[in-house]
Design an enzyme around this catalytic site. Structure first.
Site, mmCIF file in Angstrom:
data_model
loop_
_atom_site.group_PDB
_atom_site.id
_atom_site.type_symbol
_atom_site.label_atom_id
_atom_site.label_comp_id
_atom_site.label_asym_id
_atom_site.label_seq_id
_atom_site.Cartn_x
_atom_site.Cartn_y
_atom_site.Cartn_z
ATOM 1 N N GLY A 16 -9.052 -5.258 -6.575
ATOM 2 C CA GLY A 16 -9.642 -4.777 -5.333
ATOM 3 C C GLY A 16 -8.702 -4.879 -4.146
ATOM 4 C CB SER A 17 -9.529 -5.411 -0.581
ATOM 5 O OG SER A 17 -10.733 -4.723 -0.719
ATOM 6 C CB THR A 18 -5.735 -8.726 -3.300
ATOM 7 O OG1 THR A 18 -6.424 -8.336 -4.453
ATOM 8 C CG2 THR A 18 -6.315 -10.006 -2.772
ATOM 9 C CG PHE A 19 -3.508 -3.790 -5.735
ATOM 10 C CD1 PHE A 19 -3.800 -4.872 -6.546
ATOM 11 C CD2 PHE A 19 -2.506 -2.910 -6.130
ATOM 12 C CE1 PHE A 19 -3.119 -5.072 -7.724
ATOM 13 C CE2 PHE A 19 -1.818 -3.113 -7.312
ATOM 14 C CZ PHE A 19 -2.130 -4.187 -8.102
ATOM 15 C CE LYS A 20 -8.629 -1.729 1.149
ATOM 16 N NZ LYS A 20 -9.930 -2.289 1.446
#
Lengths: 564, 130
Positions: free
Chosen positions: A282-286
């Protein structure tokens, strides 16, 4: 005097005309003997003086070597970074009996079952009253049990020395250490990966030093277990990594097992979620998408994207979990974790460049950790436009937590990518590679810190330790679709943000919301507090000093985030 | 004269032999002791390994935590309690001199503590806001 005599003999002998008298002959021979003895005595005298004057002979006796028979064992110890014993081979004794010599089998069985309560009494009695001359009673007794058996004083009982692998810390660090079979052969973890090194003859005396710190390991395991219980999660994973060296300080996978006794342990327990498990995070990849865009100069902090309405691409709709329904600046997109904004940013980067960047961070190849249980990441074979958009916020790509931590470490430590390692090492500088510029790394630190102070990661803020980080919540892929109820909630934290030292990662598998979290089960609610508690507990152990924050570091960027 | 010399020489030889024998026995005795000591050291090293393993087991963080909860009234340190250097420690406040009397000092009013209380309130509110 003798000379004169000899003269006289000579004189006397003369008239005999060359015929030597036997007496004279004997004298001459005696003379040879005398000379020989004289020579020998002179030699002895010289040697005596020599011995008296020289010192080396004295030293030789003093340094006579005392040979202590070394303690030998078949397998090296394993210790943590501070020398704390994690695995050790010990002499143990196995108990056997000669039933033919036993007079009172019933009484002996009674006494033995008191000492060894885990043996069944009936079976013991049957064994002892059999007509064989050798039966095993129990393998690998503890020293106390051995002493108690000796105290029984039964001559029919004997011991056989054996070596046993012991893990004093039990289930702590089980997945990193692994375990061995009955013959002492490594079957999992570093026991398996370094099997040859550990059992190499001549090197067993030197322990294998891991990068783990057992104290941090315990803090992480303790907090994860508590969170797992509180949120009724099916599993959990956690990782603490030194961002400057890539050393793994702690690695926890739940549920776990006790390597001292692996009989009956299922695959679910043995599965290492930190290295073998791959998850859509999820958002950690942002973080990676932003680092990519900032490093390539595709966008600056002053740019922004419209996030008023969901994005539609082919049959997909991209929504925001925390919708603001307005134009968002880049720092806002990151802090509020906007999928819509990030997807548009990724389109500007382009799929090819995105793939190249993720590849350079090692996110598309299995992690090069010293374990055999390393999972390969999963991502689409054809990188379509929609993949570019979803991967930008961590969907449609599954990586292991150790890969994520390695990537994040390189983003915050000034752009140096270190391969992760489980060994305590001093020569890690050789394997570094520059992936982003130090300036971009500085900007990313500001963003990560703001995501905590102003954004979704607020519950990870361990005051004083300047934590920065990013939440991640993803729905589990179930049979081609996504299960809205089954979440993978994670938080990737790094501290202290003004001089990054350690990355702390926590992941909960299918957590349920509780009253305390108002029913939410997202990363910011369930995983961030774990990271906070771990940091509060371990920062003093790791020598990170708490201090008042210098808000000036983030002020300029903070002003660009509008609360509403 | 000659006979005396021979007797003395023989006596010396006998004495030397006896002394040598004595020395040899003593050395053997010491060598036995050294071997016994080496054996003892070996045994001690072996039991040391067992003790080290037991120590690791007994001082495992989990065991220590249990013991600490049972016997000590200690909490984990808060960031406020961790000081980086000696200069971070505030100086002791001196008392207030009243009516020129130096032997008895009155406590100074403590405006700083009030600040701390307010700060706490602020923090609580912040935490609530989160």
């Amino acid at each position: 005097m003798s000379f004169a005599r000899a003269q006289s003999y000579q004189f006397d002998a003369d008239p005999m005309e060359g015929e030597r008298s036997p007496l004279a002959q004997a004298r001459a021979r005696l003379m040879v003997g005398v000379l020989l003895f004289l020579g020998a005595f002179v030699l002895m005298a010289i040697r005596t003086i020599d011995l008296g004057l020289s010192s080396p002979a004295v030293e030789r006796t003093a340094t006579r070597e005392i040979v202590v028979p070394p303690v030998t064992f078949a397998r090296s110890d394993i210790v943590d970074r501070n020398g704390e014993l994690l695995a050790v081979n010990l002499q143990t004794s196995s108990l056997y009996a000669n039933p033919r010599k036993i007079k009172d089998a019933k009484g002996l069985a009674q006494k033995l079952s008191v000492v060894l309560p885990d043996l069944s009494h009936a079976e013991l009695e049957q064994k002892l009253s059999s007509n064989r001359s050798f039966v095993w009673i129990k393998r690998k007794l503890t020293p106390r049990q051995k002493w108690q058996v000796n105290a029984i004083g039964e001559p029919a009982l004997s011991f056989q020395d054996e070596e046993d692998r012991l893990y004093p810390h039990g289930r702590l660090a089980a997945h990193a250490l692994g375990y061995v079979d009955v013959d002492g052969k490594g079957l999992a973890g570093v026991e398996h990966y370094f099997d040859d090194r550990l059992s190499e003859a001549g090197r067993t005396a030197k322990p294998l030093a891991l990068s783990l710190d057992i104290r941090v390991q315990y803090a992480l395991a303790d907090e994860l277990e508590a969170a797992m219980r509180a949120h009724q999660a099916v599993g959990a994973a956690g990782l603490v990594m030194d961002v400057n060296t890539g050393e793994v300080i702690a690695m926890v996978s739940m549920p776990d097992y006790d390597p001292n006794n692996v009989r009956g342990v299922g695959d679910e327990e043995k599965f290492n979620r930190v290295t073998k498990g791959v998850y859509e995070l999820g958002s950690t990849f942002k973080t990676f998408t932003f680092a990519n865009a900032l490093d390539d100069g595709i966008a600056t902090f002053d740019d922004g994207y419209d996030a008023t309405k969901p994005l539609r691409i082919s049959r997909f709709t991209i929504n925001d979990d925390h919708p603001k329904k307005r134009y968002l600046t880049l720092p806002e997109i990151f802090a509020f974790s906007s999928n819509i904004g990030t997807a548009q940013l990724a389109l500007d980067i382009g799929g090819e460049r995105q793939q190249e960047f993720l590849q350079s961070l090692g996110l598309l190849t299995p992690a090069s950790l010293e374990l055999t249980e390393v999972g390969a990441p999963m991502y689409p074979s054809t990188w379509r436009k929609v993949s570019t958009m979803t991967i930008s916020y961590g969907h449609g790509i599954a990586v292991s937590p150790v890969q994520l931590a390695t990537g994040i470490s390189s983003i915050v430590n000034g752009g140096q990518l270190n391969s992760p390692t489980l060994l305590k090492s001093n020569d890690h500088w050789q394997n570094t590679r520059q992936v982003i510029s130090p300036a971009t790394s500085r900007q990313m630190r500001q963003l990560l810190r703001l995501a905590v102070t102003k954004g979704t990661g607020g519950r990870s803020d361990a005051r004083g330790y300047r934590v920065g980080g990013k939440t991640g919540t993803a729905e589990k892929a179930v049979g081609g679709g996504y299960d809205r109820k089954a979440l993978i909630s994670s938080f990737m934290g790094v501290y202290p943000m003004d001089d990054p030292q350690y990355a702390v990662f926590a992941l909960l598998d299918e957590p349920k919301g509780t009253k305390e979290t108002f029913g939410f089960a997202s990363g910011g609610w369930v995983a961030a507090p774990v990271v906070k508690n771990v940091i509060l507990r371990t920062a003093p152990l790791l020598g990170v000093l708490p201090k008042e924050e210098d808000e000036g570091l983030y002020q300029r960027v903070a002003l660009m985030i509008e609360d509403d | 004269m000659r006979r005396l010399f021979t007797v003395i020489a023989a006596f010396c030889a006998l004495m030397a032999g006896a002394a040598l024998m004595q020395l040899k026995l003593a050395v053997q005795d010491q060598a036995d002791k050294v071997a016994a000591l080496a054996d003892q050291i070996h045994n001690d090293e072996e039991s040391l390994r067992i003790l080290e393993a037991e120590w690791a087991y007994l001082t495992s963080p989990h065991a220590l935590q249990e013991q600490s909860i049972e016997f000590l009234a200690l909490m984990p340190p808060t960031p406020k309690q961790v000081l980086g250097s000696a200069s971070d420690i505030p100086l002791r406040r001196s008392g207030e001199v009243v009516d020129g009397e130096h032997s008895v000092l009155l406590p100074t009013s403590q405006p700083q503590e009030k600040d701390a209380d307010e700060k706490k309130k602020d923090e609580k509110q912040k935490e609530k806001a989160l």
